[in-house]
Design an enzyme around this catalytic site. Structure first.
Site, PDB file in Angstrom:
ATOM      1  N   MET A   1      18.676 -22.428   3.382  1.00 37.39           N
ATOM      2  CA  MET A   1      18.529 -22.236   1.943  1.00 37.39           C
ATOM      3  C   MET A   1      19.422 -21.102   1.470  1.00 37.39           C
ATOM      4  O   MET A   1      20.013 -21.185   0.380  1.00 37.39           O
ATOM      5  CB  MET A   1      17.065 -21.949   1.610  1.00 37.39           C
ATOM      6  CG  MET A   1      16.746 -22.026   0.125  1.00 37.39           C
ATOM      7  SD  MET A   1      17.076 -23.656  -0.574  1.00 37.39           S
ATOM      8  CE  MET A   1      17.782 -23.181  -2.151  1.00 37.39           C
TER       9      MET A   1
ATOM     10  N   HIS B   1       8.109 -33.060   4.953  1.00 38.12           N
ATOM     11  CA  HIS B   1       9.255 -32.161   5.092  1.00 38.12           C
ATOM     12  C   HIS B   1       9.813 -32.244   6.512  1.00 38.12           C
ATOM     13  O   HIS B   1       9.197 -32.851   7.402  1.00 38.12           O
ATOM     14  CB  HIS B   1       8.857 -30.715   4.793  1.00 38.12           C
ATOM     15  CG  HIS B   1       8.712 -30.424   3.331  1.00 38.12           C
ATOM     16  ND1 HIS B   1       7.565 -30.713   2.629  1.00 38.12           N
ATOM     17  CD2 HIS B   1       9.576 -29.873   2.424  1.00 38.12           C
ATOM     18  CE1 HIS B   1       7.713 -30.347   1.363  1.00 38.12           C
ATOM     19  NE2 HIS B   1       8.920 -29.838   1.220  1.00 38.12           N
TER      20      HIS B   1
ATOM     21  N   LYS C   1       9.753 -26.812   9.106  1.00 37.06           N
ATOM     22  CA  LYS C   1       8.950 -26.134   8.089  1.00 37.06           C
ATOM     23  C   LYS C   1       7.697 -25.547   8.731  1.00 37.06           C
ATOM     24  O   LYS C   1       7.025 -26.197   9.528  1.00 37.06           O
ATOM     25  CB  LYS C   1       8.576 -27.101   6.966  1.00 37.06           C
ATOM     26  CG  LYS C   1       7.906 -26.409   5.783  1.00 37.06           C
ATOM     27  CD  LYS C   1       7.859 -27.302   4.560  1.00 37.06           C
ATOM     28  CE  LYS C   1       7.165 -26.627   3.387  1.00 37.06           C
ATOM     29  NZ  LYS C   1       7.861 -25.383   2.971  1.00 37.06           N
TER      30      LYS C   1
END
Length: 294
Positions: A38, A180, A184
């Site tokens: 991210m 997901h 995660k």
């Protein structure tokens, strides 16, 4: 124009209608967790978008990313911004922190952002009640925009979820399904909880009193008014969420599928742009997108 990563803003002027008008200065960003997936997406988005500059980037001490150029690591070429291990020296040259990290880091950054009066954009999930309290305290000193999901689509989905939940009675059971990638670490996802809170708000109930996060064994019949959650993990799925309203002889499903982390990064940039100039407070993406009263 000074390239991204410069310690001072570039002076930009454009001619319009025979007048000289200053163009809005770049918003100087600090990227938390710049070595992660991210974080790299945030660097790419900030580099490609107009009106932003990557002023600094940092990672946890001991990370292999420390000392590397944030742009090269993100695949956009050198920016002249080395990833640091300590964000404190970077704040004097920044306007906002983009933070999709872990709860402990986010709480520490909230205090740092409050002291430096930086806009703190938080996409971190898995926050405990005590973490939320500390972030709320920081928001009394600076602008905090926090959301379990920064994308336009998901926040529109949350607004629709609230409206549908308000419209339909308890004869429609609410179930939230999310999937997901296999890396995660928290469940249900922050987005699933965001959608659950929207459903609870629509129904005028407390999510914590109606949430059913897991089912196993002889659970008995489903209680009217419960809001159920189901979690799937696997592969490289960026994020899929469904809100299911199951009623007598009919079912309504609201679905969002994320295909690239860029949508979250672009939302974070929008939050930083909106937050600059706002009064101190704790805001959400619904505020940013004008959906708070939808």
């Amino acid at each position: 124009m000074i390239p991204n990563g410069g310690n001072r803003l570039s002076e930009k002027i454009t001619r319009k209608n025979n007048d000289l008008e200053p163009v809005m200065a770049e918003i100087r960003l600090l990227i938390a967790g710049a070595g992660g997936r991210m974080g790299r997406a945030l660097v790419r988005a900030a580099t490609e978008a107009k009106g932003f500059a990557v002023a600094g980037a940092f990672e946890t001490a001991g990370s292999a990313a420390v000392g590397k150029d944030a742009g090269e690591l993100a695949g956009v070429g050198p920016l002249g911004v080395k990833i640091a291990a300590d964000p404190a020296p970077l704040v004097k040259n920044a306007d906002a922190i983009l933070d999709f990290t872990v709860p402990a880091a986010t709480v520490a950054l909230a205090a740092l952002a409050a002291k430096a009066k930086l806009v703190h954009v938080i996409g971190t999930t898995g926050l405990a009640a005590a973490d939320e309290q500390k972030i709320a305290a920081a928001a009394r000193e600076t602008v905090v925009v926090k959301s379990g999901n920064m994308s336009l689509g998901v926040n529109l989905l949350a607004a629709l979820t609230k409206r549908v939940a308000k419209t339909l009675g308890e004869e429609f059971d609410i179930e939230i399904l999310e999937m997901h990638h296999n890396k995660k670490i928290d469940a249900p996802s922050g987005t699933a909880l965001l959608l659950g809170r929207a459903a609870a708000e629509g129904r005028g109930v407390d999510l914590e009193k109606r949430k059913v996060a897991a089912r196993e064994g002889h659970t008995g019949a489903r209680k009217p008014g419960d809001i159920g959650f189901a979690t799937l993990r696997g592969g490289t799925v960026v994020g899929e969420h469904s809100v299911i309203f199951a009623g007598p002889a009919e079912r309504i499903e609201l679905v969002h599928r994320a295909e690239d982390r860029t949508i979250f990064a672009n939302g974070a940039l929008a939050a930083a742009r909106w937050g600059k100039g706002q009064k101190p407070g704790l805001y959400s993406m619904a505020d940013v997108l004008g959906l708070a009263d939808f």
